[in-house]
Design a protein around this motif. Structure first.
Motif, PDB file in Angstrom:
ATOM      1  N   ASP A   1      75.934  22.275  62.893  1.00  0.00           N
ATOM      2  CA  ASP A   1      76.336  23.617  62.448  1.00  0.00           C
ATOM      3  C   ASP A   1      75.495  24.058  61.253  1.00  0.00           C
ATOM      4  O   ASP A   1      75.090  25.228  61.159  1.00  0.00           O
ATOM      5  CB  ASP A   1      77.821  23.640  62.080  1.00  0.00           C
TER       6      ASP A   1
ATOM      7  N   LYS B   1      71.955  25.185  62.035  1.00  0.00           N
ATOM      8  CA  LYS B   1      71.840  26.560  62.548  1.00  0.00           C
ATOM      9  C   LYS B   1      71.538  27.559  61.439  1.00  0.00           C
ATOM     10  O   LYS B   1      71.082  28.675  61.705  1.00  0.00           O
ATOM     11  CB  LYS B   1      73.134  26.950  63.259  1.00  0.00           C
ATOM     12  N   LYS B   2      71.760  27.163  60.196  1.00  0.00           N
ATOM     13  CA  LYS B   2      71.471  28.037  59.053  1.00  0.00           C
ATOM     14  C   LYS B   2      69.994  28.009  58.687  1.00  0.00           C
ATOM     15  O   LYS B   2      69.552  28.771  57.813  1.00  0.00           O
ATOM     16  CB  LYS B   2      72.308  27.604  57.844  1.00  0.00           C
TER      17      LYS B   2
ATOM     18  N   ASP C   1      66.261  28.463  60.204  1.00  0.00           N
ATOM     19  CA  ASP C   1      65.553  29.011  61.368  1.00  0.00           C
ATOM     20  C   ASP C   1      64.723  27.943  62.068  1.00  0.00           C
ATOM     21  O   ASP C   1      63.902  27.264  61.429  1.00  0.00           O
ATOM     22  CB  ASP C   1      64.628  30.157  60.928  1.00  0.00           C
TER      23      ASP C   1
ATOM     24  N   ASP D   1      67.711  23.868  64.741  1.00  0.00           N
ATOM     25  CA  ASP D   1      68.703  23.377  65.707  1.00  0.00           C
ATOM     26  C   ASP D   1      68.098  23.319  67.105  1.00  0.00           C
ATOM     27  O   ASP D   1      68.305  24.195  67.945  1.00  0.00           O
ATOM     28  CB  ASP D   1      69.941  24.267  65.691  1.00  0.00           C
TER      29      ASP D   1
ATOM     30  N   ARG E   1      68.604  17.335  67.406  1.00  0.00           N
ATOM     31  CA  ARG E   1      69.908  16.781  67.760  1.00  0.00           C
ATOM     32  C   ARG E   1      69.793  15.332  68.240  1.00  0.00           C
ATOM     33  O   ARG E   1      70.615  14.484  67.884  1.00  0.00           O
ATOM     34  CB  ARG E   1      70.574  17.646  68.824  1.00  0.00           C
TER      35      ARG E   1
END
Length: 258
Positions: A186, A189-190, A192, A195, A200
């Protein structure tokens, strides 16, 4: 007094004496049981304390016994430093940090704008060295997993941004939120472009766990007092009570002038 009466009194005295002896024996056994139980309790408590002491400063280590996979671009002794800034800068700031450490967050919140300004101006390079001190003290694995995730971000040039996001979203010290991959994703995702499937997979596999463990081992062997430990050109500035972001900027700018 008749012989029969004397015999009766003697028998009564004997019975009374026997009863007293029985009571003494029973009292002795009772005390022995109490002492024995106390010893067992003390030994049990000592065993518990021993287990706690034996585990103090340790975490589960993840795959710390696996191969040491160095993040892309890591440098310094044993490639344990994650560099930020111009390699040719005259000043070097070495920062030992733990992503779960509240004092580290306080340092970052106070000094972040100045550090960004100086690195972007080419006057300062920063070497971040990651530690898992809070995992060992509080239990859990959030320090290690956040450090591994930061190393995964380093592989794609996103370490500085992700490093800042982790501190800006640091949970309370007793909340091991960084141990959850979902939290790390999560927060990614902040940033750019961070993610991704590759990021992952790196996080899920603990690709850099052994590297993080090696960094923490270097911290322990270095005899540092705690986190953060911050050095400007080898001088401990975090221990300097007069140090401020403005003073740091002045020192770096003066050094840049030669």
């Amino acid at each position: 007094m008749s012989e029969k009466n004397r015999e009766g009194k003697r028998t009564a005295r004997e019975r009374l004496a026997e009863e007293r002896e029985k009571q003494k024996a029973a009292e002795k056994r009772r005390r022995a049981l109490i002492v024995g139980a106390s010893v067992v309790c003390v030994l049990g408590l000592a065993a518990v304390i021993g287990v706690v002491a034996a585990n103090a400063g340790k975490d589960d280590g993840g795959d710390a016994s696996g191969p040491v996979v160095v993040p892309s671009g890591a440098n310094g002794e044993n490639s344990l430093a994650l560099p930020v800034g111009d390699a040719g800068a005259r000043s070097t700031l070495t920062v030992w940090e733990d992503f779960r450490c509240p004092a580290c967050k306080s340092f970052e919140d106070a000094y972040r704008p100045t550090i960004h300004e100086l690195t972007e101006a080419g006057q300062l390079k920063v070497e971040y060295r990651l530690v898992t001190l809070i995992d060992g003290n509080m239990g859990g694995s959030g320090s290690r997993k956040a450090a591994n995730a930061a190393a995964c971000a380093q592989n794609v040039g996103k370490f500085p941004a992700y490093h800042d996001v982790l501190y800006q979203n640091q949970p309370p010290e007793t909340d091991d939120a960084f141990s959850r991959n979902s939290t790390l994703f999560d927060l990614a995702k902040k940033v750019d472009g961070l993610d991704t499937a590759a990021f992952r997979t790196c996080v899920e596999n603990g690709t850099h766990d052994a590297w993080v463990a090696k960094s923490n081992e270097a911290f322990q062997k270095g005899g540092y007092g705690g986190t953060p430990s911050v050095f400007l050109n080898g001088t401990n500035i975090y221990a300097d009570r007069s140090m401020t972001p403005a003073k740091l900027k002045q020192l770096v700018e003066k050094n840049a002038q030669g």
